[in-house]
Scaffold this active site. Structure first.
Site, PDB file in Angstrom:
ATOM      1  N   GLU A 176       0.835  -1.215   0.000  1.00  8.71           N
ATOM      2  CA  GLU A 176       0.000   0.000   0.000  1.00  8.71           C
ATOM      3  C   GLU A 176       0.862   1.253   0.000  1.00  8.71           C
ATOM      4  OE1 GLU A 176      -3.015  -0.316   3.060  1.00  8.71           O
ATOM      5  OE2 GLU A 176      -4.271  -1.492   1.711  1.00  8.71           O
ATOM      6  N   GLU A 378      -5.671  -8.142  -1.195  1.00  4.15           N
ATOM      7  CA  GLU A 378      -6.384  -7.887   0.063  1.00  4.15           C
ATOM      8  C   GLU A 378      -7.810  -7.474  -0.247  1.00  4.15           C
ATOM      9  OE1 GLU A 378      -4.833  -5.268   3.100  1.00  4.15           O
ATOM     10  OE2 GLU A 378      -2.782  -5.848   2.615  1.00  4.15           O
TER      11      GLU A 378
HETATM   12  C1  BG6 Z   1      -4.377  -2.648   4.714  1.00  5.43           C
HETATM   13  C2  BG6 Z   1      -3.099  -3.229   5.211  1.00  5.43           C
HETATM   14  O1  BG6 Z   1      -4.315  -1.291   4.982  1.00  5.43           O
HETATM   15  O2  BG6 Z   1      -5.573  -2.994   5.302  1.00  5.43           O
HETATM   16  C3  BG6 Z   1      -3.233  -4.303   6.263  1.00  5.43           C
HETATM   17  O3  BG6 Z   1      -2.264  -3.659   4.170  1.00  5.43           O
HETATM   18  C4  BG6 Z   1      -4.416  -3.977   7.154  1.00  5.43           C
HETATM   19  O4  BG6 Z   1      -2.016  -4.417   6.929  1.00  5.43           O
HETATM   20  C5  BG6 Z   1      -5.675  -3.974   6.319  1.00  5.43           C
HETATM   21  O5  BG6 Z   1      -4.544  -4.826   8.254  1.00  5.43           O
HETATM   22  C6  BG6 Z   1      -6.937  -3.707   7.099  1.00  5.43           C
HETATM   23  O6  BG6 Z   1      -6.798  -2.567   7.870  1.00  5.43           O
HETATM   24  P1  BG6 Z   1      -7.108  -2.595   9.433  1.00  5.43           P
HETATM   25  O7  BG6 Z   1      -6.748  -1.254   9.917  1.00  5.43           O
HETATM   26  O8  BG6 Z   1      -8.558  -2.904   9.535  1.00  5.43           O
HETATM   27  O9  BG6 Z   1      -6.264  -3.685   9.991  1.00  5.43           O
END
Ligand code: BG6
Length: 479
Positions: A176, A378
């Site tokens: 990211e 993701e």
């Molecule tokens: C992304 C990251 O921002 O989203 C992860 O690559 C992160 O590391 C995921 O865990 C979800 O965000 P959060 O803040 O809900 O854990």
């Protein structure tokens, strides 16, 4: 055809610092994730100056994947995962970042982990830097604003790419990378670049420094892509960008323009990664703001020669902007565009807008812009789960993922998007990056641990486990 292409990479994703724990074992150094305390829903995490006694740092133990990975891999196998996306924790390999020699025990850990995955039919997909920059590189060098971090990162990448050249094929450089773009969220500038700002830095200075750090990372990334292809020409090396498609709030042309400007802040990163050139809209912005970003001709050449093989990206939500500020005046420059809730979509308990169609839209935009393979590395739903008799009925998570896979399927089968795979985030419950909570759960596998760090660490299969197992087994036919 009603299924995804043969060899579609169904998987799951985590990051080293959010699962491993073992923060100071076998020679591991302190990373930037190790000095982040727990926050909460709507409460920011604190970044401390080193590890302070008696403070609670949720990543120090996380879910103890470091010691429990063998049994977790059995669950991943049962789920049917073909790939597991995780990261290498930089400070296991180079504890301080500028060490002369790598730490053999750290290298051995990933040898064992990758062997175990492969022995169970799961291919590792590896991010080199997922918020795990050595803390020492922040203290002694000021983080990525300093060009000295380029050779440090390159050496680390070269070390692991050489070591695992027959065990890992899919790599990504910086997770990211664009999240630091707006300069408003200190947590993001911290986790992306570990920038040490001087006390008297203004917001404008900060923006310039963040641009410099980003350019340094993009150069480091391109250098590593070049190097990786030499180490093993079969490597597939991608970037990783957070995609939040931004819609105009209304059909007013100015709203459309504002949305496009906001999107440019994201495209900047993938444009450089994919095309090897700094786009005109950014060069013009630097001129306008009198920014002097240090980049040599030699470095520009590296950018050109080190373009990525695929675009990896995260997708969780969409956003909506307008140009009107509080006084009713037009706003024409990011980050002043005003973000509003989209009345047409719902949001999670953490306020993340749920928009499956935005996933298809994003896939189309990226496919048409770059004509490169895409990889959704993701996507997922952070939610509060309830355990009843060791069962977790997480229909809300199934609904979210089902709706997103359905749109992804349309993008692939109807729109012809070239998609390599899909690795939903937090396939097993992990420490939330943003809030440090355990109870913002993404997993299809539950981990018995709470926000205060208490729990047995026992793993339980949620309803979504069985559901996703069926999706993978049918290669998406059951959507
Ligand atoms: C992304 C990251 O921002 O989203 C992860 O690559 C992160 O590391 C995921 O865990 C979800 O965000 P959060 O803040 O809900 O854990």
């Amino acid at each position: 055809m009603n299924t995804f292409p043969e060899n579609f990479l169904w998987g799951g994703a985590v990051a080293a610092h959010q699962v491993e724990g073992g923060w100071n074992v076998e020679g591991k150094g302190v990373s930037i994730a190790d000095v982040m305390t727990a926050g909460g829903n709507g409460i920011s995490r604190e970044i401390t100056d080193g590890v302070i006694e008696n403070r609670y740092y949720p990543n120090h133990e996380a879910i103890d994947f470091y010691h429990l990975y063998k049994e977790d891999i059995q669950l991943f196998k049962e789920l049917g995962l073909k790939v597991l996306r995780t990261s290498i924790n930089w400070t296991r390999i180079f504890p301080n970042g500028d060490d002369k020699e790598p730490n053999e025990k750290g290298l051995k850990f990933y040898d064992d982990l990758f062997d175990e995955l492969r022995a169970n039919g799961i291919e590792p997909v590896i991010t080199l830097s997922h918020f795990e920059i050595p803390f020492h590189l922040y203290k002694a060098y000021g983080g990525f604003k300093n060009k000295q971090l380029i050779p440090f990162f390159t050496r680390y990448a070269e070390t692991v790419m050489t070591r695992y050249k027959n065990k890992v094929k899919y790599w990504m450089t910086f997770n990211e990378i664009n999240n630091q773009a707006d300069g408003q969220h200190d947590l993001h500038t911290w986790t992306n670049s570990a920038i040490l700002f001087d006390q008297n830095e203004t917001q404008a200075n900060k923006e310039e420094i963040i641009y410099q750090a980003a350019i340094n990372e993009l150069i480091a990334s391109a250098q590593v892509v070049k190097l990786g292809h030499k180490i093993n020409p079969k490597f597939q090396i991608g970037c990783m960008v957070a995609y939040v498609p931004v819609y105009p709030y209304s059909s007013k042309p100015e709203d459309q323009m504002a949305a496009q400007k906001v999107m440019n802040r994201r495209f900047f990163y993938s444009d450089v990664h994919a095309r090897g050139e700094i786009p005109q809209y950014v060069l013009k912005e630097w001129d306008r703001k009198n920014y002097s970003i240090d980049i040599s001709d030699e470095e520009k050449k590296i950018l050109k020669e080190g373009t990525v093989d695929y675009i990896g990206f995260s997708y969780y939500m969409s956003g909506t902007v307008t140009t009107l500020d509080e006084k009713g005046e037009m706003i024409n420059d990011f980050p002043k565009a005003k973000w509003l809730s989209n009345p047409h979509v719902k949001a999670s308990d953490w306020g993340w807008q749920i928009d499956p169609v935005g996933m298809r839209y994003t896939l189309n935009i990226l496919d048409q812009r770059y004509q490169l393979p895409l990889f959704i590395v993701e996507n997922g739903f952070g939610a509060y789960d309830k355990v009843e008799n060791d069962e977790i009925h997480d229909q809300y998570r199934i609904d979210y993922i089902h709706a997103h896979i359905a749109e992804m399927k349309k993008a692939v089968l109807e729109d012809g998007v070239n998609l390599l795979g899909y690795t939903p985030w937090g396939i097993i419950d992990i420490v939330s990056f943003g809030s440090g909570e355990m109870e913002k759960r993404y997993g299809m596998i539950y981990v018995d641990k709470n926000n205060d760090g208490k729990g047995t660490l026992k793993r339980l299969k949620k309803d979504s486990f069985k559901w996703y197992q069926g999706i993978i087994a049918s290669n998406g036919a059951d959507i």
